[in-house]
Design a protein around this motif. Structure first.
Motif, PDB file in Angstrom:
ATOM      1  N   UNK A 169       0.803  -1.218   0.000  1.00 21.21           N
ATOM      2  CA  UNK A 169       0.000   0.000   0.000  1.00 21.21           C
ATOM      3  C   UNK A 169       0.840   1.274   0.000  1.00 21.21           C
ATOM      4  N   UNK A 170       0.389   2.245  -0.802  1.00 24.17           N
ATOM      5  CA  UNK A 170       0.956   3.591  -0.819  1.00 24.17           C
ATOM      6  C   UNK A 170      -0.022   4.564  -0.167  1.00 24.17           C
ATOM      7  N   UNK A 171      -1.295   4.510  -0.591  1.00 25.03           N
ATOM      8  CA  UNK A 171      -2.381   5.287   0.007  1.00 25.03           C
ATOM      9  C   UNK A 171      -3.575   4.353   0.183  1.00 25.03           C
ATOM     10  N   UNK A 172      -4.719   4.936   0.522  1.00 28.32           N
ATOM     11  CA  UNK A 172      -5.913   4.108   0.683  1.00 28.32           C
ATOM     12  C   UNK A 172      -6.377   3.489  -0.624  1.00 28.32           C
ATOM     13  N   UNK A 173      -6.038   4.103  -1.752  1.00 29.51           N
ATOM     14  CA  UNK A 173      -6.466   3.599  -3.059  1.00 29.51           C
ATOM     15  C   UNK A 173      -5.315   3.051  -3.898  1.00 29.51           C
ATOM     16  N   UNK A 174      -4.128   3.584  -3.724  1.00 29.15           N
ATOM     17  CA  UNK A 174      -2.999   3.250  -4.586  1.00 29.15           C
ATOM     18  C   UNK A 174      -2.032   2.304  -3.892  1.00 29.15           C
ATOM     19  N   UNK A 175      -1.409   1.423  -4.677  1.00 27.16           N
ATOM     20  CA  UNK A 175      -0.453   0.467  -4.120  1.00 27.16           C
ATOM     21  C   UNK A 175       0.617   0.145  -5.162  1.00 27.16           C
ATOM     22  N   UNK A 176       1.781  -0.271  -4.680  1.00 32.54           N
ATOM     23  CA  UNK A 176       2.857  -0.740  -5.547  1.00 32.54           C
ATOM     24  C   UNK A 176       2.724  -2.243  -5.734  1.00 32.54           C
ATOM     25  N   UNK A 177       3.308  -2.746  -6.816  1.00 34.71           N
ATOM     26  CA  UNK A 177       3.169  -4.170  -7.126  1.00 34.71           C
ATOM     27  C   UNK A 177       4.452  -4.715  -7.747  1.00 34.71           C
ATOM     28  N   UNK A 178       4.803  -5.916  -7.336  1.00 30.21           N
ATOM     29  CA  UNK A 178       5.856  -6.707  -7.990  1.00 30.21           C
ATOM     30  C   UNK A 178       5.245  -8.058  -8.333  1.00 30.21           C
ATOM     31  N   UNK A 179       5.491  -8.537  -9.557  1.00 36.01           N
ATOM     32  CA  UNK A 179       4.821  -9.748 -10.025  1.00 36.01           C
ATOM     33  C   UNK A 179       5.773 -10.556 -10.912  1.00 36.01           C
ATOM     34  N   UNK A 180       5.723 -11.882 -10.761  1.00 39.46           N
ATOM     35  CA  UNK A 180       6.512 -12.792 -11.594  1.00 39.46           C
ATOM     36  C   UNK A 180       5.591 -13.887 -12.124  1.00 39.46           C
ATOM     37  N   UNK A 181       5.670 -14.120 -13.427  1.00 35.77           N
ATOM     38  CA  UNK A 181       4.869 -15.169 -14.052  1.00 35.77           C
ATOM     39  C   UNK A 181       5.756 -16.092 -14.885  1.00 35.77           C
ATOM     40  N   UNK A 182       5.329 -17.338 -14.997  1.00 28.54           N
ATOM     41  CA  UNK A 182       5.929 -18.268 -15.955  1.00 28.54           C
ATOM     42  C   UNK A 182       4.802 -18.682 -16.892  1.00 28.54           C
ATOM     43  N   UNK A 183       4.987 -18.448 -18.193  1.00 30.21           N
ATOM     44  CA  UNK A 183       3.932 -18.714 -19.168  1.00 30.21           C
ATOM     45  C   UNK A 183       4.395 -19.800 -20.139  1.00 30.21           C
ATOM     46  N   UNK A 184       3.602 -20.840 -20.246  1.00 26.47           N
ATOM     47  CA  UNK A 184       3.899 -21.943 -21.156  1.00 26.47           C
ATOM     48  C   UNK A 184       3.442 -21.576 -22.576  1.00 26.47           C
TER      49      UNK A 184
END
Length: 217
Positions: A169-184
């Motif tokens: 969370x950054x604010x009540x509405x906004x947030x940071x994100x880190x994501x990792x995917x493996x796609x076949x």
């Protein structure tokens, strides 16, 4: 002493993340910058160049995803991005360098489980399917000069995907994100030179690493 304790409490509160926790019925939109990093494996170019093959370069592009929460913990995410990739020759055709290029569009739908749904830091895992479309296929002059004018077609692919990530969370509405995917992604590429057709079985299987921000609605 009381003033010191009060000041410490206020400072801790100021530094603590403000919760933008998602709940059932919430809708999230994220924007990320992603690296599409192929773990590619290709066959020989059959039948004409069994000792030659290809490899797919990395790409870095923007991505948008949409998430809907069915419960506080369970959500579905649709990931949309398209990336351009150079195709390089290897083996017997390695001396040609880049032999082609293609755009990849792999819309991916995952079902996620979100841990710690009411907290400011919310990790999640997911799994789902993707349908990959290839477009803008083209060959390079180095390939065409070597074997004659050649076209490239890459078949669509239906595969699976897994992911892991975290929202902060950054604010009540906004947030940071880190994501990792493996796609076949497993496909077949066809090189047509005149009436001759040569085929390459190509597993791209990218690791997709992203960082960005999102908003809860």
């Amino acid at each position: 002493m009381r003033k010191l304790i009060l000041a410490a409490a206020l400072a801790t509160t100021a530094l603590a993340p403000i919760s933008a926790a998602a709940e059932a019925g919430d809708f999230l939109i994220r924007g990320r910058i992603i690296g599409v990093l192929p773990n590619d494996d290709a066959s020989g170019i059959m039948p004409a160049f069994p000792g030659g093959s290809v490899e797919v370069d990395n790409a870095f592009v923007p991505e948008v995803d949409f998430t809907y929460f069915f419960t506080n913990n369970i959500a579905a995410e649709l990931i949309l991005a398209t990336s351009p990739h150079d195709i390089n020759g290897t083996g017997d055709i390695g001396g040609l360098g880049q032999v082609g290029e293609v755009w990849v569009l792999p819309p991916t739908l995952t079902v996620q489980y979100h841990f710690n749904p009411s907290g400011p830091i919310r990790p999640y895992v997911g799994a789902g399917i993707n349908y990959t479309i290839f477009y803008g296929e083209d060959t390079t002059s180095s390939l065409n000069d070597a074997i004659g004018q050649t076209s490239l077609d890459v078949d669509p692919s239906l595969g699976w995907a897994v992911q892991a990530g975290v929202d902060y969370d950054i604010t009540e509405k906004w947030f940071a994100n880190v994501d990792v995917k493996y796609i076949n992604i497993e496909t077949e590429a066809i090189l047509r030179t005149g009436v001759a057709a040569n085929k390459v079985d190509l597993d791209i299987n990218p690791l997709v690493v992203g960082i960005g921000v999102g908003r809860r609605f």
